[in-house]
Design a protein around this motif. Structure first.
Motif, PDB file in Angstrom:
ATOM      1  N   GLU A   4       0.779  -1.232   0.034  1.00  0.00           N
ATOM      2  CA  GLU A   4      -0.105   0.010   0.021  1.00  0.00           C
ATOM      3  C   GLU A   4       0.907   1.290  -0.008  1.00  0.00           C
ATOM      4  O   GLU A   4       0.610   2.126  -0.848  1.00  0.00           O
ATOM      5  N   HIS A   5       1.902   1.343   0.911  1.00  0.00           N
ATOM      6  CA  HIS A   5       2.723   2.487   0.685  1.00  0.00           C
ATOM      7  C   HIS A   5       3.474   2.428  -0.391  1.00  0.00           C
ATOM      8  O   HIS A   5       3.684   3.794  -0.875  1.00  0.00           O
ATOM      9  N   LEU A   6       3.769   1.530  -1.165  1.00  0.00           N
ATOM     10  CA  LEU A   6       4.582   1.564  -2.584  1.00  0.00           C
ATOM     11  C   LEU A   6       3.525   1.962  -3.721  1.00  0.00           C
ATOM     12  O   LEU A   6       3.987   2.298  -4.708  1.00  0.00           O
ATOM     13  N   TYR A   8       0.839  -0.123  -4.787  1.00  0.00           N
ATOM     14  CA  TYR A   8       0.571  -1.433  -5.624  1.00  0.00           C
ATOM     15  C   TYR A   8      -0.987  -1.800  -5.088  1.00  0.00           C
ATOM     16  O   TYR A   8      -1.736  -2.528  -5.952  1.00  0.00           O
ATOM     17  N   VAL A   9      -1.208  -1.373  -3.889  1.00  0.00           N
ATOM     18  CA  VAL A   9      -2.734  -1.638  -3.517  1.00  0.00           C
ATOM     19  C   VAL A   9      -3.320  -0.472  -2.858  1.00  0.00           C
ATOM     20  O   VAL A   9      -2.648   0.386  -2.197  1.00  0.00           O
ATOM     21  N   ARG A  10      -4.508  -0.645  -2.627  1.00  0.00           N
ATOM     22  CA  ARG A  10      -5.391   0.361  -1.980  1.00  0.00           C
ATOM     23  C   ARG A  10      -6.184   0.000  -0.931  1.00  0.00           C
ATOM     24  O   ARG A  10      -6.532  -1.211  -1.005  1.00  0.00           O
ATOM     25  N   SER A  11      -6.384   0.618   0.158  1.00  0.00           N
ATOM     26  CA  SER A  11      -7.056   0.058   1.165  1.00  0.00           C
ATOM     27  C   SER A  11      -8.405   1.098   1.671  1.00  0.00           C
ATOM     28  O   SER A  11      -7.961   2.178   1.626  1.00  0.00           O
ATOM     29  N   ASP A  12      -9.448   0.598   2.010  1.00  0.00           N
ATOM     30  CA  ASP A  12     -10.688   1.269   2.644  1.00  0.00           C
ATOM     31  C   ASP A  12     -10.677   1.192   4.145  1.00  0.00           C
ATOM     32  O   ASP A  12     -11.523   1.859   4.634  1.00  0.00           O
ATOM     33  N   GLY A  13      -9.643   0.438   4.599  1.00  0.00           N
ATOM     34  CA  GLY A  13      -9.685   0.307   6.101  1.00  0.00           C
ATOM     35  C   GLY A  13      -9.980  -1.172   6.546  1.00  0.00           C
ATOM     36  O   GLY A  13      -9.400  -1.677   7.342  1.00  0.00           O
ATOM     37  N   ARG A  14     -10.842  -1.834   5.532  1.00  0.00           N
ATOM     38  CA  ARG A  14     -11.098  -3.111   5.789  1.00  0.00           C
ATOM     39  C   ARG A  14     -10.705  -3.930   4.796  1.00  0.00           C
ATOM     40  O   ARG A  14     -10.427  -5.161   4.896  1.00  0.00           O
ATOM     41  N   LYS A  15     -10.875  -3.677   3.453  1.00  0.00           N
ATOM     42  CA  LYS A  15     -10.458  -4.366   2.309  1.00  0.00           C
ATOM     43  C   LYS A  15      -9.186  -3.875   1.648  1.00  0.00           C
ATOM     44  O   LYS A  15      -8.976  -2.435   1.488  1.00  0.00           O
ATOM     45  N   PHE A  16      -8.554  -4.533   0.659  1.00  0.00           N
ATOM     46  CA  PHE A  16      -7.631  -4.070  -0.130  1.00  0.00           C
ATOM     47  C   PHE A  16      -7.832  -4.462  -1.553  1.00  0.00           C
ATOM     48  O   PHE A  16      -8.498  -5.529  -1.881  1.00  0.00           O
ATOM     49  N   SER A  17      -7.594  -3.593  -2.611  1.00  0.00           N
ATOM     50  CA  SER A  17      -7.690  -3.704  -4.014  1.00  0.00           C
ATOM     51  C   SER A  17      -6.579  -3.592  -4.644  1.00  0.00           C
ATOM     52  O   SER A  17      -5.779  -2.675  -4.153  1.00  0.00           O
ATOM     53  N   LEU A  18      -6.255  -3.809  -6.043  1.00  0.00           N
ATOM     54  CA  LEU A  18      -5.133  -3.661  -6.743  1.00  0.00           C
ATOM     55  C   LEU A  18      -5.269  -2.304  -7.247  1.00  0.00           C
ATOM     56  O   LEU A  18      -6.340  -2.150  -8.024  1.00  0.00           O
ATOM     57  N   PRO A  20      -3.660   0.055 -10.531  1.00  0.00           N
ATOM     58  CA  PRO A  20      -2.944  -0.096 -11.876  1.00  0.00           C
ATOM     59  C   PRO A  20      -1.374  -0.237 -11.851  1.00  0.00           C
ATOM     60  O   PRO A  20      -0.862  -1.044 -12.632  1.00  0.00           O
ATOM     61  N   ARG A  21      -0.917   0.098 -10.910  1.00  0.00           N
ATOM     62  CA  ARG A  21       0.569   0.087 -10.566  1.00  0.00           C
ATOM     63  C   ARG A  21       1.025  -1.238 -10.609  1.00  0.00           C
ATOM     64  O   ARG A  21       2.321  -1.617 -10.941  1.00  0.00           O
TER      65      ARG A  21
END
Length: 41
Positions: A4-6, A8-18, A20-21
């Motif tokens: 997430e810091h890099l 590559y993923v996003r988080s809404d607090g509960r779930k992660f999603s990929l 485009p990076r």
């Protein structure tokens, strides 16, 4: 959390999603393989 810091993923607090990076991870391999080589069994 590192991905997430890099970016590559996003988080809404509960779930992660990929993001485009994440496509950058396989780009080096895919750019070196010719399509006709991958089409043969």
């Amino acid at each position: 959390m590192t991905l997430e810091h890099l970016g590559y993923v996003r988080s809404d607090g509960r779930k992660f999603s990929l993001s485009p990076r994440v496509l950058e991870l396989g780009y080096a391999y895919l750019s070196s393989v010719h399509p006709w080589d991958a089409a043969f069994p």
